[in-house]
Design a protein around this motif. Structure first.
Motif, PDB file in Angstrom:
ATOM      1  N   PHE A  36      11.071  18.088   7.782  1.00  0.00           N
ATOM      2  CA  PHE A  36       9.662  17.892   8.086  1.00  0.00           C
ATOM      3  C   PHE A  36       9.544  17.090   9.378  1.00  0.00           C
ATOM      4  N   ASP A  37       8.945  17.692  10.403  1.00  0.00           N
ATOM      5  CA  ASP A  37       8.863  17.045  11.715  1.00  0.00           C
ATOM      6  C   ASP A  37       8.089  15.732  11.687  1.00  0.00           C
ATOM      7  N   SER A  38       7.100  15.652  10.809  1.00  0.00           N
ATOM      8  CA  SER A  38       6.219  14.487  10.795  1.00  0.00           C
ATOM      9  C   SER A  38       6.761  13.337   9.952  1.00  0.00           C
ATOM     10  N   LEU A  39       7.912  13.531   9.307  1.00  0.00           N
ATOM     11  CA  LEU A  39       8.519  12.489   8.483  1.00  0.00           C
ATOM     12  C   LEU A  39       9.760  11.939   9.158  1.00  0.00           C
ATOM     13  N   THR A  40      10.036  10.660   8.956  1.00  0.00           N
ATOM     14  CA  THR A  40      11.257  10.075   9.493  1.00  0.00           C
ATOM     15  C   THR A  40      12.475  10.628   8.746  1.00  0.00           C
ATOM     16  N   VAL A  41      13.653  10.330   9.262  1.00  0.00           N
ATOM     17  CA  VAL A  41      14.889  10.744   8.606  1.00  0.00           C
ATOM     18  C   VAL A  41      14.935  10.221   7.177  1.00  0.00           C
ATOM     19  N   LEU A  42      14.622   8.944   7.000  1.00  0.00           N
ATOM     20  CA  LEU A  42      14.626   8.355   5.662  1.00  0.00           C
ATOM     21  C   LEU A  42      13.620   9.044   4.751  1.00  0.00           C
ATOM     22  N   GLU A  43      12.429   9.309   5.261  1.00  0.00           N
ATOM     23  CA  GLU A  43      11.389   9.954   4.458  1.00  0.00           C
ATOM     24  C   GLU A  43      11.776  11.380   4.084  1.00  0.00           C
ATOM     25  N   ASN A  44      12.463  12.085   4.989  1.00  0.00           N
ATOM     26  CA  ASN A  44      12.940  13.432   4.686  1.00  0.00           C
ATOM     27  C   ASN A  44      13.936  13.422   3.536  1.00  0.00           C
ATOM     28  N   VAL A  45      14.880  12.491   3.589  1.00  0.00           N
ATOM     29  CA  VAL A  45      15.894  12.409   2.536  1.00  0.00           C
ATOM     30  C   VAL A  45      15.262  11.969   1.221  1.00  0.00           C
ATOM     31  N   ARG A  46      14.298  11.077   1.304  1.00  0.00           N
ATOM     32  CA  ARG A  46      13.642  10.517   0.116  1.00  0.00           C
ATOM     33  C   ARG A  46      12.623  11.478  -0.484  1.00  0.00           C
ATOM     34  N   PHE A  47      12.267  12.518   0.231  1.00  0.00           N
ATOM     35  CA  PHE A  47      11.175  13.404  -0.155  1.00  0.00           C
ATOM     36  C   PHE A  47      11.299  13.954  -1.581  1.00  0.00           C
ATOM     37  N   PRO A  48      12.458  14.487  -1.996  1.00  0.00           N
ATOM     38  CA  PRO A  48      12.553  14.958  -3.394  1.00  0.00           C
ATOM     39  C   PRO A  48      12.336  13.848  -4.405  1.00  0.00           C
ATOM     40  N   LEU A  49      12.799  12.642  -4.090  1.00  0.00           N
ATOM     41  CA  LEU A  49      12.596  11.507  -4.996  1.00  0.00           C
ATOM     42  C   LEU A  49      11.124  11.106  -5.045  1.00  0.00           C
ATOM     43  N   ASP A  50      10.452  11.138  -3.898  1.00  0.00           N
ATOM     44  CA  ASP A  50       9.022  10.810  -3.857  1.00  0.00           C
ATOM     45  C   ASP A  50       8.223  11.796  -4.697  1.00  0.00           C
ATOM     46  N   MET A  51       8.652  13.057  -4.700  1.00  0.00           N
ATOM     47  CA  MET A  51       7.916  14.084  -5.424  1.00  0.00           C
ATOM     48  C   MET A  51       8.166  14.039  -6.925  1.00  0.00           C
ATOM     49  N   PHE A  52       9.417  13.814  -7.300  1.00  0.00           N
ATOM     50  CA  PHE A  52       9.799  14.036  -8.684  1.00  0.00           C
ATOM     51  C   PHE A  52      10.294  12.807  -9.432  1.00  0.00           C
ATOM     52  N   SER A  53      10.564  11.718  -8.748  1.00  0.00           N
ATOM     53  CA  SER A  53      11.266  10.607  -9.382  1.00  0.00           C
ATOM     54  C   SER A  53      10.325   9.591 -10.005  1.00  0.00           C
ATOM     55  N   ASP A  54      10.828   8.931 -11.061  1.00  0.00           N
ATOM     56  CA  ASP A  54      10.106   7.803 -11.621  1.00  0.00           C
ATOM     57  C   ASP A  54      10.708   6.485 -11.139  1.00  0.00           C
ATOM     58  N   MET A  55      11.565   6.560 -10.116  1.00  0.00           N
ATOM     59  CA  MET A  55      12.128   5.357  -9.518  1.00  0.00           C
ATOM     60  C   MET A  55      11.042   4.560  -8.798  1.00  0.00           C
ATOM     61  N   THR A  56      11.279   3.279  -8.640  1.00  0.00           N
ATOM     62  CA  THR A  56      10.392   2.464  -7.824  1.00  0.00           C
ATOM     63  C   THR A  56      10.633   2.807  -6.357  1.00  0.00           C
ATOM     64  N   ALA A  57       9.716   2.392  -5.494  1.00  0.00           N
ATOM     65  CA  ALA A  57       9.866   2.647  -4.057  1.00  0.00           C
ATOM     66  C   ALA A  57      11.162   2.047  -3.532  1.00  0.00           C
ATOM     67  N   GLN A  58      11.492   0.873  -3.991  1.00  0.00           N
ATOM     68  CA  GLN A  58      12.722   0.215  -3.561  1.00  0.00           C
ATOM     69  C   GLN A  58      13.952   0.999  -4.010  1.00  0.00           C
ATOM     70  N   GLU A  59      13.935   1.516  -5.217  1.00  0.00           N
ATOM     71  CA  GLU A  59      15.061   2.303  -5.728  1.00  0.00           C
ATOM     72  C   GLU A  59      15.203   3.616  -4.965  1.00  0.00           C
ATOM     73  N   ARG A  60      14.072   4.236  -4.618  1.00  0.00           N
ATOM     74  CA  ARG A  60      14.126   5.493  -3.868  1.00  0.00           C
ATOM     75  C   ARG A  60      14.698   5.262  -2.481  1.00  0.00           C
ATOM     76  N   ASP A  61      14.277   4.195  -1.834  1.00  0.00           N
ATOM     77  CA  ASP A  61      14.818   3.866  -0.513  1.00  0.00           C
ATOM     78  C   ASP A  61      16.317   3.597  -0.583  1.00  0.00           C
TER      79      ASP A  61
END
Length: 321
Positions: free
Chosen positions: A155-180
């Motif tokens: 995704f061009d509009s997302l940073t490298v970290l946000e791209n990698v974290r994207f599946p976790l952001d969509m589907f995970s019940d992890m906290t933001a800190q755990e996803r990062d």
């Protein structure tokens, strides 16, 4: 182990689900339609699923999965693209699909992952027939898959970290800190520490492919599918990607399937190679048996260049001495 009973780790544990605010809009505005198609397929009953296993080490305890294809056909109208494909993709290995353009490699990979429905035949994941599964069962099955798309599909509009974290952001019940933390662990594994705040347009093509690999393993998949991972890369960078995919396959104990035109990959990492010609299985073996193969179609593809022809000639001369 206790009393001789082996310990088993299941990376696809059931987990609470939740709706991630705003992800629908992100999908609709994405300029990478193939990856959003996959993520859309991950939903059921308007609720996304996610395995909650946060332990990378758990993948070392699980058994990698075998994929068996039986009498697989795929047609588009009157055009038959796949014709009676029978093969086994071996567990815990780098499995390559090779063939000329238009031979049916991409259609086969999409049929394996459910992006295309076969006309007939079976795709067995550890004996489970993916073709005959219900929608819910297929969604659960896809939780065990990671995918790397041709061109990285970031995704061009997302940073490298946000791209990698994207599946976790969509589907995970992890906290933001755990996803990062999980995303950073995967970036570290592909040697991209320090690039997490950059955007895809600010990094090289090879780095983009490594970001795609990190995103594909962030969910700790059992099966990893790679569509032309070396496309557009120089030979040196391609070797880096090959070595990375091989080492990750072993480290995470995955079954990796790579669709490729890169003959360096064939000779370098081909533990199990399926050669397709005109929609049919023409030959199957490993990188060592390629050299000694007498299959004319295979030789015409793999040893098309003068350099590879010389390599084959030298190896054949050794066997006659």
């Amino acid at each position: 182990m206790a009393n001789g009973t082996p310990i088993t780790a299941y990376h696809h544990l059931q987990a609470p689900t939740k709706e991630v605010s705003g992800w629908r809009g992100l999908i609709r505005t994405s300029r990478t339609p193939l990856i959003t198609e996959v993520y859309q397929l991950q939903k059921v009953n308007n609720k996304p699923y996610i395995p909650t296993n946060k332990l990378i080490g758990a993948s070392l305890l699980r058994r990698a999965g075998e994929i068996e294809v039986k009498h697989l056909y795929k047609s588009f109208g009157d055009k038959e693209v796949l014709k009676d494909i029978n093969t086994v993709f071996e567990d815990g290995k780098t499995n390559l699909i090779i063939g000329q353009s238009g031979a049916g490699k991409t259609v086969l990979m999409r049929s394996l992952t459910g992006l295309l429905d076969p006309t007939s035949g079976e795709v067995l994941y550890d004996g489970r027939n993916f073709v005959n599964m219900t929608k819910k069962e297929k969604i659960l099955m896809r939780r065990e898959m990671g995918m790397i798309f041709q061109g990285a599909a970031l995704f061009d509009s997302l940073t490298v970290l946000e791209n990698v974290r994207f599946p976790l952001d969509m589907f995970s019940d992890m906290t933001a800190q755990e996803r990062d933390k999980r995303a950073m662990e995967c970036l570290e594994r592909v040697n991209l520490t320090g690039a997490e705040q950059k955007f895809p347009g600010e990094i090289s093509g090879g780095m983009q492919k490594r970001v795609a690999i990190a995103r594909a393993i962030v969910m700790n998949p059992k099966y990893l599918f790679c569509d032309e991972p070396n496309s557009g890369l120089d030979p040196k960078t391609s070797l880096v990607i090959d070595e990375l995919l091989t080492s990750i396959t072993r480290e995470f104990n995955m079954t990796t399937i790579i669709n490729t035109h890169d003959m360096n990959s064939v000779m370098g990492i081909g533990e199990n190679i399926l050669f397709i010609a005109d929609g049919r299985k023409e030959w199957q073996g490993n990188k060592d048996s390629v050299i000694s193969s007498r299959n004319k179609k295979l030789n015409d593809l793999v040893f098309a260049s003068d350099l590879f022809k010389k390599v084959k000639s030298m190896e054949e001369s050794k066997t006659t001495l």
